[in-house]
Design an enzyme around this catalytic site. Structure first.
Site, PDB file in Angstrom:
ATOM      1  N   HIS A  39     -28.211  46.024  32.348  1.00  0.00           N
ATOM      2  CA  HIS A  39     -27.640  45.820  31.020  1.00  0.00           C
ATOM      3  C   HIS A  39     -26.118  46.010  31.107  1.00  0.00           C
ATOM      4  O   HIS A  39     -25.639  47.075  31.521  1.00  0.00           O
ATOM      5  CB  HIS A  39     -28.233  46.796  30.005  1.00  0.00           C
ATOM      6  CG  HIS A  39     -29.639  46.468  29.633  1.00  0.00           C
ATOM      7  ND1 HIS A  39     -30.585  47.433  29.367  1.00  0.00           N
ATOM      8  CD2 HIS A  39     -30.258  45.271  29.465  1.00  0.00           C
ATOM      9  CE1 HIS A  39     -31.729  46.845  29.050  1.00  0.00           C
ATOM     10  NE2 HIS A  39     -31.547  45.544  29.107  1.00  0.00           N
ATOM     11  N   GLU A  42     -24.145  49.102  29.759  1.00  0.00           N
ATOM     12  CA  GLU A  42     -24.480  50.410  30.304  1.00  0.00           C
ATOM     13  C   GLU A  42     -23.683  50.613  31.598  1.00  0.00           C
ATOM     14  O   GLU A  42     -24.240  50.843  32.680  1.00  0.00           O
ATOM     15  CB  GLU A  42     -25.984  50.521  30.543  1.00  0.00           C
ATOM     16  CG  GLU A  42     -26.791  50.462  29.246  1.00  0.00           C
ATOM     17  CD  GLU A  42     -28.298  50.357  29.459  1.00  0.00           C
ATOM     18  OE1 GLU A  42     -28.745  50.375  30.639  1.00  0.00           O
ATOM     19  OE2 GLU A  42     -29.029  50.255  28.460  1.00  0.00           O
ATOM     20  N   HIS A 146     -30.610  53.143  33.847  1.00  0.00           N
ATOM     21  CA  HIS A 146     -30.247  52.734  32.491  1.00  0.00           C
ATOM     22  C   HIS A 146     -29.593  53.915  31.774  1.00  0.00           C
ATOM     23  O   HIS A 146     -29.385  54.973  32.342  1.00  0.00           O
ATOM     24  CB  HIS A 146     -31.485  52.265  31.724  1.00  0.00           C
ATOM     25  CG  HIS A 146     -32.031  50.953  32.181  1.00  0.00           C
ATOM     26  ND1 HIS A 146     -31.657  49.752  31.626  1.00  0.00           N
ATOM     27  CD2 HIS A 146     -32.925  50.655  33.162  1.00  0.00           C
ATOM     28  CE1 HIS A 146     -32.290  48.769  32.232  1.00  0.00           C
ATOM     29  NE2 HIS A 146     -33.064  49.291  33.171  1.00  0.00           N
ATOM     30  N   GLU A 200     -33.076  57.042  32.907  1.00  0.00           N
ATOM     31  CA  GLU A 200     -32.217  56.882  31.733  1.00  0.00           C
ATOM     32  C   GLU A 200     -31.200  58.023  31.734  1.00  0.00           C
ATOM     33  O   GLU A 200     -31.543  59.190  31.519  1.00  0.00           O
ATOM     34  CB  GLU A 200     -33.039  56.920  30.449  1.00  0.00           C
ATOM     35  CG  GLU A 200     -33.861  55.673  30.182  1.00  0.00           C
ATOM     36  CD  GLU A 200     -33.049  54.595  29.453  1.00  0.00           C
ATOM     37  OE1 GLU A 200     -31.909  54.894  29.035  1.00  0.00           O
ATOM     38  OE2 GLU A 200     -33.570  53.475  29.289  1.00  0.00           O
TER      39      GLU A 200
END
Length: 224
Positions: A39, A42, A146, A200
């Site tokens: 992404h 990010e 992420h 994450e």
């Protein structure tokens, strides 16, 4: 890898806008593939991984790295690629959906922005190239980085998952809490191999991420 990082990149494809897709190969059989920057909004994933790798002078024997799987999105500051596609909903899975992907600008905001899942499963060059790379390297595990939910998302709580939770001080979650059709994790699960673990990162500044996690992440990579 302080001074040789740019010299050991190997291209595995090309983005929509023509940016080379590169990875850092390992010297032996690949057991772990670490992927950052799927992404584009990010960037902390690419930043932290890049800074940690500078602590190492040689490539890893069994760990390979993709520093940025979505260079166009990273350059544009967008979650999706240059076609407006969320790459983590574009993998060729049985449950791929053409429905728009609803996203939010921050965790507290409503999902008020729509991205495409692509014209078809695996339609985007970045996705297709990453699939080919995973199949070529045949790692036992993929670690997909992420942000900013602060957890380790993995269907099974293995010793590797626990060690990652300890390194980053975040909890384990068996799933992210919402459907992810066409995601890398779903694709890996349907292929039976590799195991996919999603890290994450917590929401914090780049400097704070480096200060808090660089040493523990580097140690984890050495011991993995």
């Amino acid at each position: 890898m302080r001074s040789t990082l740019s010299q050991i990149f190997t291209e595995y494809g090309c983005s929509v806008l023509g940016a080379p897709l590169r990875y850092i190969p390992c010297t032996g059989r690949c057991r772990l593939l670490v992927i950052a920057g799927i992404h584009g909004e990010e960037p902390e994933t690419t930043f932290l991984l890049s800074r940690v790798l500078r602590a190492f002078e040689k490539p890893f024997e069994s760990v390979a790295f993709v520093l940025c799987a979505n260079p166009d999105g990273m350059t544009l500051g967008t979650r999706g690629n240059a076609n407006g596609v969320d790459l983590n909903r574009n993998f060729p899975t049985d449950n791929w959906s053409k429905d728009p992907v609803k996203v939010r600008s921050v965790l507290e905001a409503p999902r008020d922005t729509s991205l495409s899942a692509g014209a078809a499963p695996g339609s985007e060059p970045e996705t297709a190239a990453l699939v080919s790379l995973v199949q070529k390297l045949a790692p036992e595990t993929v670690l997909s980085m992420h942000a900013p939910i602060a957890c380790v998302d993995a269907p099974v709580r293995t010793a590797l998952v626990d060690s990652l939770c300890e390194a980053f001080g975040v909890p384990w979650q068996p799933d992210i809490g919402y459907p992810t059709p066409g995601s890398l994790g779903t694709w890996c699960k349907q292929q039976k191999s590799p195991e996919c673990i999603t890290l994450e990162l917590p929401r914090m500044s780049l400097e704070a991420l480096f200060d808090r996690y660089a040493l523990s992440f580097a140690e984890w990579l050495k011991n993995v």
